[in-house]
Write an enzyme that holds these catalytic residues in place. Sequence first.
Site, PDB file in Angstrom:
ATOM      1  CB  ILE A 259      -0.945  -0.087   1.167  1.00  0.00           C
ATOM      2  CG1 ILE A 259      -0.179  -0.079   2.447  1.00  0.00           C
ATOM      3  CG2 ILE A 259      -1.957  -1.011   0.977  1.00  0.00           C
ATOM      4  CD1 ILE A 259      -1.025   0.120   3.836  1.00  0.00           C
ATOM      5  N   GLY A 260       2.324   1.083   0.046  1.00  0.00           N
ATOM      6  CA  GLY A 260       2.957   2.344   0.002  1.00  0.00           C
ATOM      7  C   GLY A 260       4.405   2.096  -0.079  1.00  0.00           C
ATOM      8  N   GLY A 262       8.770   3.890   0.238  1.00  0.00           N
ATOM      9  CA  GLY A 262       9.313   5.040   0.366  1.00  0.00           C
ATOM     10  C   GLY A 262      10.800   4.771   0.055  1.00  0.00           C
ATOM     11  CE1 TYR A 264      17.196   5.988   3.647  1.00  0.00           C
ATOM     12  CE2 TYR A 264      15.599   7.311   4.494  1.00  0.00           C
ATOM     13  CZ  TYR A 264      16.792   7.346   3.883  1.00  0.00           C
ATOM     14  OH  TYR A 264      17.639   8.367   3.701  1.00  0.00           O
ATOM     15  CB  ALA A 265      10.258   1.445   4.944  1.00  0.00           C
ATOM     16  CE  LYS A 266       7.847  -5.221   0.385  1.00  0.00           C
ATOM     17  NZ  LYS A 266       7.780  -6.294  -0.807  1.00  0.00           N
ATOM     18  CB  VAL A 267       3.501   0.588   4.070  1.00  0.00           C
ATOM     19  CG1 VAL A 267       2.499   0.427   5.297  1.00  0.00           C
ATOM     20  CG2 VAL A 267       4.676   1.755   4.586  1.00  0.00           C
ATOM     21  CG  ASP A 377       8.441  13.785   6.592  1.00  0.00           C
ATOM     22  OD1 ASP A 377       8.828  14.798   5.690  1.00  0.00           O
ATOM     23  OD2 ASP A 377       8.351  12.553   6.482  1.00  0.00           O
TER      24      ASP A 377
END
EC number: 2.7.11.13
Length: 597
Positions: A259-260, A262, A264-267, A377
């Site tokens: 669902i997302g 970035g 550094y990471a994925k969600v 942020d």
Amino acid sequence: MSSPTSVEEDGDIKLKTRFHGQVVVLYARPPLILDDFFALLRDACKQHAKQDITVKWIDEDGDPISIDSQMELDEAVRCLNVSQEAELNIHVFVGKPELPGLPCQGEDKTVYRRGARRWKKIYLYNGHRFQGKRLNRRIQCFICHDYIWGIGRQGFRCVDCRLCVHKKCHRHVRTHCGQTPQGPNVPVAPSSGVGSLRGGRLDTSSSTTRSGGGIDNGAFHEHEIESPGSAKDMSRSTNGNGASKWAVSLNDFRLLTVIGRGSYAKVVQAEHIATRQIYAIKIIKKEMFNEDEDIDWVQTEKSVFEAASNYPFLVGLHSCFQTESRLFFVIEFVPGGDLMFHMQQQRRLPEEHARFYSGEIILALHFLHSRGIIYRDLKLDNVLIDAEGHIKLTDYGMCKENINAGDLTSTFCGTPNYIAPEILRGDEYGFSVDWWALGVLMFEMMAGRSPFDIVGMQNSEENTEDYLFQIILERQIRIPRSLSVRASNILKGFLNKDPSQRLGCKLDINDGLNDMKEHDFFRGFIDWEALEQKAVAPPYHPAVESDRDLTHFDHQFTDEPPQLSPDNSAVIARIDQSEFDGFEYVNPLQMSREDSV
């Protein structure tokens, strides 16, 4: 020139040396002799004795000045004394430029922008390479024997021998790196009846040494009270085979869809198998934490997630766990998507909608500020909408903790379009930067565009980040005439380039909150007590059919399969797993609810 490891004296010069993504802080006693000075820098940067290096110092105007002669070195020291700066800022580059005036390899103008890059800071002393660490466990300082914990008690740990000291004590270390320390530098259990303050609460927990020996990182350990019969005792209870009753692992979840994503990471949306509850899992690869990327921001995110877990307008934490290759944050799933997706559908919002969302955001930011946290942020992507239409802020990796009234910080960070002028100027800043970002976000909601929109500029040189920063610093913001006087005035209040005059920016954050509540844009339109209780009906109710509904998420993510790539054993072998000791966490309130299902 004396060695930088000599005894501290008032006349020592602090050299803050930047090289290949690191800041090495060392001390030297004047007079500085050019050959010794260069030898010192080569050693600090781990270059062999005959390696050519280029050395530049930064003057008070922020300009880099080369040091190639004794006269130029003396001038740098003279200017340092005249300006009464605390340190001499130096950049070191390998080799020499091909011709005088040409840049060195790796040298560009962004290198010299204050804080524009993430620098890993190391303090060099007596052969020790000290690095700042969040030592939340009760570990005693090797020098003063006081505990290293809490606000104003930053811990330093040698990356080689793991010796731990307070930041204020590191220059009193007489033991050279590699020698066996003769001191109490191990986790120590408190005496009976004596506790420590953790997060403003009394902690009576005990500490233990790691079974493998050495000093426990302690960076990730929780701040909860541990008392007989408490929720945390329950979380650590075990079943018959000795396994933790509330232990959480990847096997407890079914990964559904991405669902997302970035930098550094994925969600991933996931189902908790035992309860069928839907969560979002933020997944971060451990391999990214190498020499150029420090783990501190993950520690900060975990800490802020814990603080946010019971506040209605902040995404809370269910649990944390890890595998050999990844870190996992299990957090609330918010099904209404984010404000960015909502704005893409609506283009611009009515003022009453913007008033509602900004009111809830103000309460969320004030909650963080009251706990010493700068968010840093705020942007459309980080404002989520729940199933009822209320907002929740998410993504705490950019937060700064332990900021009290009047405290300031200086890190250059944030999303370019939302960065406050004081950050761009290189000034120290506090909570003011969050209120600037709120002004930008409110402008976007009501005007349907950024106040600093540079897309479509004819000159390609103008369509750059540097030009955007120039606009933020210098250009007067034009408020659309279509907005009401109330809306125009509050935007001018938040988007004041002088933080001392900005709306919401008072030394007492409660005074700042009252100023915002009493502004014409809100006064008479919002019942703030009802708003905080979520008793005010949202202006928009997302059509969410179920907790698995992904209508409000971008297909560029949801079409991506959620599977994790196979682990690479060679990569895992290079990971220092001790850096992640204590990362595991369960939210006692969440887990007790699951026990009752």
